[in-house]
Design a protein around this motif. Structure first.
Motif, mmCIF file in Angstrom:
data_model
loop_
_atom_site.group_PDB
_atom_site.id
_atom_site.type_symbol
_atom_site.label_atom_id
_atom_site.label_comp_id
_atom_site.label_asym_id
_atom_site.label_seq_id
_atom_site.Cartn_x
_atom_site.Cartn_y
_atom_site.Cartn_z
ATOM 1 N N THR B 227 -5.340 15.511 14.534
ATOM 2 C CA THR B 227 -5.968 17.027 13.980
ATOM 3 C C THR B 227 -5.639 17.206 12.726
ATOM 4 N N VAL B 228 -4.593 16.620 12.214
ATOM 5 C CA VAL B 228 -4.427 16.828 10.502
ATOM 6 C C VAL B 228 -5.421 16.215 9.762
ATOM 7 N N ILE B 229 -6.026 17.003 8.864
ATOM 8 C CA ILE B 229 -7.181 16.605 8.143
ATOM 9 C C ILE B 229 -6.466 15.594 7.003
ATOM 10 N N ALA B 230 -7.001 14.188 6.995
ATOM 11 C CA ALA B 230 -6.628 13.321 6.065
ATOM 12 C C ALA B 230 -7.825 12.075 5.645
ATOM 13 N N GLU B 330 14.558 4.160 13.394
ATOM 14 C CA GLU B 330 14.328 5.513 13.385
ATOM 15 C C GLU B 330 13.040 5.586 12.715
ATOM 16 N N GLU B 331 11.917 6.715 13.143
ATOM 17 C CA GLU B 331 10.608 6.340 12.675
ATOM 18 C C GLU B 331 10.652 6.781 10.987
ATOM 19 N N THR B 332 11.224 7.746 10.617
ATOM 20 C CA THR B 332 11.319 7.864 9.084
ATOM 21 C C THR B 332 11.918 6.807 8.384
ATOM 22 N N ALA B 333 12.981 6.296 8.758
ATOM 23 C CA ALA B 333 13.543 5.290 8.102
ATOM 24 C C ALA B 333 12.593 4.056 7.972
ATOM 25 N N ALA B 353 3.872 12.576 12.158
ATOM 26 C CA ALA B 353 2.489 12.744 12.571
ATOM 27 C C ALA B 353 1.655 13.660 11.650
ATOM 28 N N VAL B 354 2.361 14.520 10.658
ATOM 29 C CA VAL B 354 1.750 15.308 9.756
ATOM 30 C C VAL B 354 1.632 14.554 8.323
ATOM 31 N N SER B 355 3.079 14.207 7.983
ATOM 32 C CA SER B 355 3.090 13.400 6.769
ATOM 33 C C SER B 355 4.025 12.225 6.861
ATOM 34 N N GLY B 356 3.576 10.925 6.939
ATOM 35 C CA GLY B 356 4.420 10.016 7.141
ATOM 36 C C GLY B 356 4.202 8.953 6.017
ATOM 37 N N LEU B 357 3.626 7.761 6.523
ATOM 38 C CA LEU B 357 3.680 6.578 5.593
ATOM 39 C C LEU B 357 2.705 6.876 4.380
ATOM 40 N N PHE B 358 3.193 6.625 3.143
ATOM 41 C CA PHE B 358 2.170 6.986 1.870
ATOM 42 C C PHE B 358 1.917 8.678 2.106
ATOM 43 N N GLY B 359 2.609 9.431 2.750
ATOM 44 C CA GLY B 359 2.355 10.751 2.642
ATOM 45 C C GLY B 359 1.216 11.037 3.717
ATOM 46 N N THR B 362 1.154 9.820 10.414
ATOM 47 C CA THR B 362 1.407 8.428 10.866
ATOM 48 C C THR B 362 2.039 8.794 12.480
ATOM 49 N N VAL B 363 1.458 7.689 13.154
ATOM 50 C CA VAL B 363 2.081 7.880 14.422
ATOM 51 C C VAL B 363 2.928 6.833 14.603
ATOM 52 N N VAL B 364 4.302 6.662 15.224
ATOM 53 C CA VAL B 364 5.115 5.603 15.407
ATOM 54 C C VAL B 364 5.476 5.438 16.752
ATOM 55 N N ASN B 365 4.947 4.334 17.573
ATOM 56 C CA ASN B 365 5.217 4.259 18.889
ATOM 57 C C ASN B 365 5.964 3.005 19.148
ATOM 58 N N ASN B 366 6.495 2.989 20.082
ATOM 59 C CA ASN B 366 7.340 1.966 20.534
ATOM 60 C C ASN B 366 6.299 0.826 21.297
#
Lengths: 155, 650
Positions: B227-230, B330-333, B353-359, B362-366
């Motif tokens: 749902t985040v616009i990007a 850890e996801e942000t690391a 999920a709002v601001s992750g990889l390169f801003g 990003t969803v991080v799943n196992n």
């Protein structure tokens, strides 16, 4: 300039920061370690201070800054190995090789490293030497195993 | 002899008749072909060798060579297939043989030298009594007499294998076999008939929770990112399993890589991204090569790439090798690491999920979470909800190791009682020593003891006992293991792996390690108030642990004191014994040991005295020797060298 490092750099034409770790991994795969010269070259290519690259490389366990020994000894030190006596094996290895984990012997014969888990807990404790596994190692076996490599290496 | 890993079925046939066929049941002629691909019916004998990394370490490479040599020497027309692990590590290397018209039979601990004997037997329709593990069930084939069924063995009978169902059965290097077991059909159904929102809804409805330890609803996470616009979003798969004692994700990739890839693709579609990364630990060589091969095959089939099967969906999967740092789980690391920085976590929010990889969102799943996804679409969310307990749906993959008879990887419904796992699938503890504790969840987990071993294995029940599920490691400790020493080991590990960003974790874990080092060794110097200092440390241990838990930045720090808190809760006696009596009844803490020479047994042979590094052994030849207690450091060398068992631990 080292031609081989150059070949690796050419594989990353974009030269962005996120290709830094893959570049360092490629260099280590090729040379066995990260030399000072390679770090400087990578820094020049990515337009990053080499100190920053060194700072990054030292953060991660994978990177090493000296050539590995002729026989690379890797001891599994996972929880299962620990409860089955890997701590004693480690002490024995340190005593026998006279180096601590992460170091290389002065004659360049052995280097020693710890691994968090090799994924063979049923055979713990285990050592890997040059890709060959020794399983169910007891502290008393260490001398014999290492001696077999010393003899083998001299042939 | 014939060796092949791919079954020669035309790619276009599989694409048109299987992948693009939207009906639930395939026509019988197609099903017949697939039965052939699945090797349910074979014309020639087939020999399967499990070559996952645990199998290879046990010697499966040699087994494979011997099988090939055996068939080559005798000019037998047979097929040799490399499969992944069966999960039953104790029995490795596992070799299975399928004769035409007969069920598939598995042999255990088949090292290279045993191959000729076993194959001689099977090819002559005789199953040797020794080393047979069991036979697979197949109603259309003739069963072997007096051979147990594999699913009746204690190790397997408790399990419910959804994620692991292809383990040891199909070749991980063959996309055809994966498709023949129903693979990639969920993915194509998803991208052709569902919207992004519908996919998120279905996964949310199924109740799938993140399997990395957090337990957050996966569908919900996807929805936030969607749902985040990007202009760009990313999907990261966390395969940087660096827990000591945890190797389930690695084996999942080695045994069934296509399942993970299908899960990654569905998740990428759900959040509307075309770029996915799989972040895998660099020393997982076998897993990396199998994963890369599987990605290549999927691309070859047109399942990856631009405009997949004319649906308009684009997807690329890149494999990134994690250079080895525990904190990168850890996801942000992990995001920092992929960006080419030191793997240090960032404060949350903003959540990735709002601001992750390169801003970007990003969803991080196992790995395990994503591997669960294809089956949800194959069987529906209600099927998934029906498995497990009220509070936790689905199954969980666990690694059983330590002092337990059956070691390996199992999959059980969430909510299974821990005792049943240990004494059912694990078949209890080898030897005469009694059960002491189970360590669950690696360095950030905790202990279960004999009192609360009846706890059901799910997120809430374990948390109520002060234990975090973590990545699914289960290390069994018997009475020969020392809890204090185990906690010290974890502290040593965490202290080394702490990234150093926030002070509570960086300094606090080091202080805790010092306390543990102090109580597991004898006082160095009584003059310098060491005893007092030691007590001061112990007194502060609990409050220090609480401060670290409450004030650390990321999950690594917040969960670092768990083993301490958990062991203080259940093993106070062990602490008291180490602190007051300076004794380790398990005999593990070497420096607390004291040795005594039995005067009746000692012959005065003088073997021990020169070996003593601190010259604590005195005496004259042919008379019993004596150990000076104050000098003895408890190294145990004399104990090991004595031929008359005259030296004992006090």
């Amino acid at each position: 300039m080292d031609g081989k490092t150059n070949d690796i750099l050419r594989k990353y034409p974009k030269g962005s920061r996120d290709s830094l770790i893959p570049i360092l991994q490629d260099i280590q795969d090729q040379d066995g370690y990260l030399s000072e010269q390679a770090l400087v070259e990578v820094g020049r290519y990515l337009d990053l201070p080499s100190g920053k690259i060194y700072g990054l490389a030292t953060f991660y366990n994978q990177f090493r800054f000296g050539p590995p020994g002729q026989h690379h000894v890797c001891l599994c030190h996972g929880t299962s190995c620990h409860v089955t006596g890997a701590g004693d094996v480690r002490k024995e290895l340190e005593k026998k090789l006279r180096i601590k984990p992460g170091e290389t012997t002065r004659d360049g014969k052995f280097s020693f490293e710890l691994s968090a888990c090799m994924g063979a807990c049923h055979l713990s404790p285990l050592i890997r030497v040059n890709g060959r596994y020794h399983t169910g190692v007891k502290p008393g076996d260490v001398k014999e195993i290492m001696d077999s490599y010393i003899e083998g290496g001299e042939e | 002899m014939e060796t092949r890993t791919h079954i020669p079925v035309a790619k276009d046939y599989l694409k048109d008749s299987v992948l693009l066929n939207e009906s639930v049941d395939l026509p019988s002629d197609v099903e017949k072909v697939l039965r052939f691909v699945r090797r349910e019916k074979v014309k020639y004998p087939v020999v399967f060798v499990g070559t996952g990394s645990s199998g290879l370490i046990s010697g499966a490479g040699e087994t494979l060579d011997q099988v090939k040599r055996y068939l080559g020497d005798r000019d037998i027309k047979a097929e040799v297939v490399e499969t992944g692990s069966t999960g039953y590590c104790t029995m490795e290397p596992v070799m299975e043989v399928q004769m035409p018209g007969k069920t598939r039979v598995a042999f255990r601990q088949v090292t290279g030298d045993k191959v000729p004997f076993l194959l001689d037997g099977v090819f002559n329709n005789m199953i040797p009594d020794v080393q047979v593990l069991g036979q697979h069930r197949n109603p259309s084939l003739e069963v072997w007499k007096d051979v147990p069924f594999i699913d009746e063995l204690p190790f397997f009978s408790i399990q419910l294998r959804n994620l692991l169902r292809n383990w040891g059965r199909i070749s991980p290097l063959s996309i055809e076999e994966y498709i023949a077991t129903g693979g990639y059909r969920s993915y194509l159904k998803t991208i052709r008939s569902y919207t992004h929102d519908e996919v998120c809804d279905i996964v949310e409805r199924s109740g799938l929770q993140g399997r990395g330890g957090g337990g957050f609803l996966t569908g919900k996470k996807w929805k936030v990112a969607h749902t985040v616009i990007a202009d760009q979003r990313y999907l990261l798969c966390n395969a940087d399993e660096s827990d000591p004692g945890g190797f389930a994700n690695r084996a999942m990739i080695e045994s069934d890589p296509h399942r993970l890839i299908e899960g990654v693709m569905i998740a990428a579609y759900a959040i509307g991204t075309s770029k996915a990364f799989i972040y895998i630990r660099n020393d997982y060589n076998t897993a990396i090569s199998r994963l890369e091969e599987a990605i290549r095959q999927a691309r070859d089939y047109g399942l990856l790439g631009h405009d997949v099967f004319g649906s308009g969906f684009n997807i690329e999967i890149a494999v990134r090798k994690g250079p080895g740092a525990f904190v990168c789980g850890e996801e942000t690391a992990m995001i920092s690491s992929i960006e080419g920085k030191r793997g240090m976590p960032r404060p949350k929010p903003p959540y990735p999920a709002v601001s992750g990889l390169f801003g970007k969102p990003t969803v991080v799943n196992n790995v395990e979470t994503l591997s669960n996804v294809p089956a949800i679409f194959e069987n529906g969310p209600d099927w998934f909800r029906s498995i497990g307990s009220e509070s936790a749906r689905g199954t969980k993959v666990l690694v059983l190791s330590g002092r337990i008879v059956n070691q390996g990887i199992i999959e059980v419904p969430l909510g299974t009682v821990v005792k049943d796992i240990i004494f059912g699938a694990g078949e209890g503890i080898p030897g005469k020593k009694g059960f002491k504790a189970i360590q669950i969840g690696g360095p950030s987990g905790g202990f279960l003891t004999g009192e609360n071993i009846d706890t059901p294995y799910d997120f809430e029940s374990l948390e109520a006992e002060g234990v975090y599920m973590g990545s699914g490691g289960m290390v069994v400790l018997d009475e020969g293991c020392c809890i204090i020493d185990t906690v010290r080991y974890f502290m040593d590990f965490i202290q080394k792996e702490s990234c150093g960003k926030c002070i509570p974790c960086r300094e606090g874990t080091r202080r805790m390690l010092e306390v543990y080092e102090n109580i597991t060794r004898r006082p160095v110097d009584e003059n310098g108030h060491t005893t007092l200092e030691r007590f001061k440390g112990v007194m502060q241990l609990e409050s220090l642990a609480e401060v670290i838990r409450d004030t650390s930045l990321c999950g690594l720090g917040q969960k670092a004191p768990n083993p301490v808190i958990s062991s203080l809760r259940y093993f106070r006696n062990d602490y008291e014994e180490h602190i007051f009596d300076r004794k380790c009844s398990a005999g593990v803490c070497k420096e607390l040991r004291l040795f005594r020479i039995d005067v009746d047994k000692c012959t005065g042979c003088t073997v021990c005295a020169p070996k003593c590094p601190v010259s604590a052994i005195i005496g004259t030849r042919h008379h019993p020797f004596f150990i000076v207690e104050d000098k003895c450091t408890g190294c145990g060398i004399c104990y090991d060298v004595c031929k008359f068992s005259a030296i004992s631990v006090i």
